[in-house]
Structure formats: structure tokens, C-alpha cells
Scaffold this motif. Structure first.
Motif, PDB file in Angstrom:
ATOM      1  N   LYS A  85      26.761  -9.617  -1.809  1.00  0.00           N
ATOM      2  CA  LYS A  85      26.284  -8.725  -2.932  1.00  0.00           C
ATOM      3  C   LYS A  85      26.829  -8.181  -3.818  1.00  0.00           C
ATOM      4  O   LYS A  85      27.792  -7.621  -3.571  1.00  0.00           O
ATOM      5  N   LYS A  86      26.026  -7.636  -5.262  1.00  0.00           N
ATOM      6  CA  LYS A  86      26.689  -6.984  -6.170  1.00  0.00           C
ATOM      7  C   LYS A  86      26.214  -5.695  -5.743  1.00  0.00           C
ATOM      8  O   LYS A  86      24.998  -5.378  -5.024  1.00  0.00           O
ATOM      9  N   VAL A  87      27.336  -4.399  -5.331  1.00  0.00           N
ATOM     10  CA  VAL A  87      27.635  -3.552  -4.755  1.00  0.00           C
ATOM     11  C   VAL A  87      28.028  -2.607  -5.833  1.00  0.00           C
ATOM     12  O   VAL A  87      28.901  -2.688  -6.218  1.00  0.00           O
ATOM     13  N   LEU A  88      27.348  -1.500  -5.342  1.00  0.00           N
ATOM     14  CA  LEU A  88      27.294  -0.329  -7.080  1.00  0.00           C
ATOM     15  C   LEU A  88      27.433   1.562  -5.694  1.00  0.00           C
ATOM     16  O   LEU A  88      26.999   1.344  -4.920  1.00  0.00           O
ATOM     17  N   LEU A  89      28.478   1.481  -5.766  1.00  0.00           N
ATOM     18  CA  LEU A  89      28.803   2.964  -5.335  1.00  0.00           C
ATOM     19  C   LEU A  89      28.896   4.030  -6.068  1.00  0.00           C
ATOM     20  O   LEU A  89      29.277   3.952  -7.047  1.00  0.00           O
TER      21      LEU A  89
END
Length: 287
Positions: A116-120
Motif C-alpha cells: 500500500k501507499k503509506v504516509l508516516l
């Protein structure tokens, strides 16, 4: 009254209906569960529960604590349901300040980013991830606040950095930066973050954060990193109840590993992520 709700729904379409589970049972008894038109007109149903031990339904519908703060309900109405159902939002938080909390959250991001495309969004006042990103920072959280206040939203994405397939939202560049962001500013930040095109969001949360409640009420699940021992139990149970009252699920994790357990020669951050800690996080099967 049930008859008044039925009458109100005959000619109107509601976005949300906030209702107790007992009242919903009375309603379905009156109209029948096959009355799809009536149920559809109620929009998204949010159930009120009188017990914090009953915040999960088998159909995964939204349930909130009946006696929780009203601003919590407001955050749910304005944020919770703006993303597609496939989008997941996590917070990683340690009420006992476990030293590996940030590394645990980063390891979660690495695992989730494989599919998945993840933003931290790391809200620690001295973020470890800053040491992992080799380049000089493009900007920090204070720069984001400035751009939001001055209608320069289109410039914010240029500040987002990347570490090992994980996109990293601008961090605190000075120890006091994150603590200086107000609750109102956090509301605007979450509005902005919510509109970005990511399948998974992971917040690493620190106590020194005026937006703590805003973050907790925005996410779907708060992973609580706990320490072993009776000394920490009361603090952990108190925070679990607080978070559940905000309408957010909790996943307690008793992390036995500590930085003290690591040999001096092997304490490299990348090795920690790919070693025992990384394997432990993968075993939890997030996502």
C-alpha cells in the motif's frame, strides 16, 4: 420516538443518524429489516453505546461511547468517513514511553508499504527517522503550518520526504516545534492530510502534543506499546479507556524488547528494523 423518526425520514435523506443501539432495535422491529429504502435514507448510522466495553459491532459499524466528549463526535462526523473504506489510519503511542515506540511505528510503515501507499506522520519532538533520511530536510512541521495559513497548500507536497518506500510528512526540526502546534492548527493539518491520496496513514504520537486528542479521534486504531510489569499497568489501562471513550479501537502490544537488550555493536537503526523488531511487527499482521 420511533414514529417521529419514521415520519421525518419519509421525505428526507440524512447524511448521518446518531442513534442508540436499543433505539435502533426498536426501529427495525417497527419497520422490518427489509425496509431498505427507509434504512438508506438514514445515511451513515453511528451507534451510541453506554459501555466502553461494547464499542465493536460484528458488522464493523461505527460505535462511540455515549458519555464521551461531544467534540469527539464532531471529529468523527467531519473526518472519519471522508476517506474510502479501504484507507486505514493508525496511531502508535506508548503511555509508558517505551524507547522503541518510534521504531515500532516505522517498522509498521515498512511492512504496510509493501502493498500500500503509506504516509508516516511522526510527531516526536526529536524524531529518530530524521537520522535515517540521509538528505537535508526540505522543511519542517512549522513550514507546513505557515503554508496552510498563507494559502500555499500546493507547496506542501514538495516537503514530503521518503525513506525505504515510506513517505514521511515534514518533521519537527527543533525540539519545541511539535509542542508549539495548537489544537486549531492540528485540525487544519488533519484536514489537509485527510485529503492526500494515501491508502494507509501511520501517526507516531508523543505526549507533548496539543493535537493528541485530534489525532486519536481521527485514526481507526491506536496501537498501544506497553512495558511489562504491574508498575505500568494502571497508566496503560487508563489510557486505553481514554482512547476507547474517544471512539477509537485499541490494540495493546506488550513489547518486551528494549534498547538495553541490544549489544553495543549491533545497535544500528536499519539492523533493528530488519532484525528482531521487524520480525515481531510482521507477526502482528497489520493491514
Amino acid at each position: 420516538k420511533v414514529d417521529e423518526l419514521i415520519s421525518a425520514n419519509q421525505n428526507k435523506q440524512f447524511a448521518y443518524t446518531v442513534i442508540s443501539e436499543e433505539f435502533y432495535d426498536e426501529l427495525t422491529d417497527a419497520i422490518g429489516t427489509n425496509n431498505e429504502l427507509m434504512l438508506k435514507s438514514m445515511g451513515k448510522i453511528i451507534y451510541l453505546s453506554a459501555s466502553i466495553d461494547n464499542l465493536i459491532r460484528q458488522d464493523n459499524s461505527q460505535v462511540i461511547y455515549k458519555y464521551g466528549p461531544m467534540d469527539g463526535l464532531y471529529r468523527i462526523l467531519t473526518h472519519r468517513n471522508t476517506k474510502a473504506s479501504t484507507s486505514r489510519k493508525y496511531a502508535v503511542y506508548s503511555p509508558t514511553h517505551h524507547e522503541l515506540t518510534e521504531m515500532y511505528g516505522l517498522s509498521m510503515c515498512q511492512m504496510l508499504s509493501e502493498n500500500k501507499k503509506v504516509l508516516l506522520i511522526d510527531t516526536m519532538h526529536c524524531p529518530i527517522v530524521r537520522r535515517l533520511i540521509r538528505n537535508e530536510p526540505r522543511g519542517g512541521i512549522i513550514d507546513v503550518i505557515y503554508k496552510l495559513e498563507n494559502e500555499k497548500r500546493e507547496e506542501i507536497t514538495d516537503l514530503i520526504e521518503e525513506y525505504d518506500r515510506v513517505d514521511v510528512f515534514p518533521l519537527s526540526l527543533n525540539p519545541t516545534d511539535m509542542a508549539s502546534v495548537t489544537r486549531d492548527e492540528w485540525g487544519k493539518l488533519i484536514d489537509y492530510i485527510d485529503a492526500l491520496d494515501y491508502e494507509t496513514y501511520v501517526f507516531i504520537v508523543d505526549d507533548i502534543n496539543q493535537g493528541f486528542r485530534e489525532i486519536i479521534e481521527y485514526v481507526d486504531n491506536c496501537v498501544l506499546i506497553n512495558k511489562k510489569g504491574d508498575y505500568y499497568k494502571n497508566t496503560q489501562e487508563h489510557m486505553k479507556d481514554f482512547i476507547r471513550k474517544a471512539g477509537t479501537d485499541t490494540t495493546p502490544v506488550e513489547l518486551l524488547m528494549t534498547a538495553n537488550n541490544l549489544n553495543e555493536g549491533c545497535y544500528q537503526l536499519e539492523e533493528l528494523l530488519s532484525g528482531n523488531l521487524g520480525r515481531y511487527v510482521r507477526a502482528q499482521k497489520y493491514g
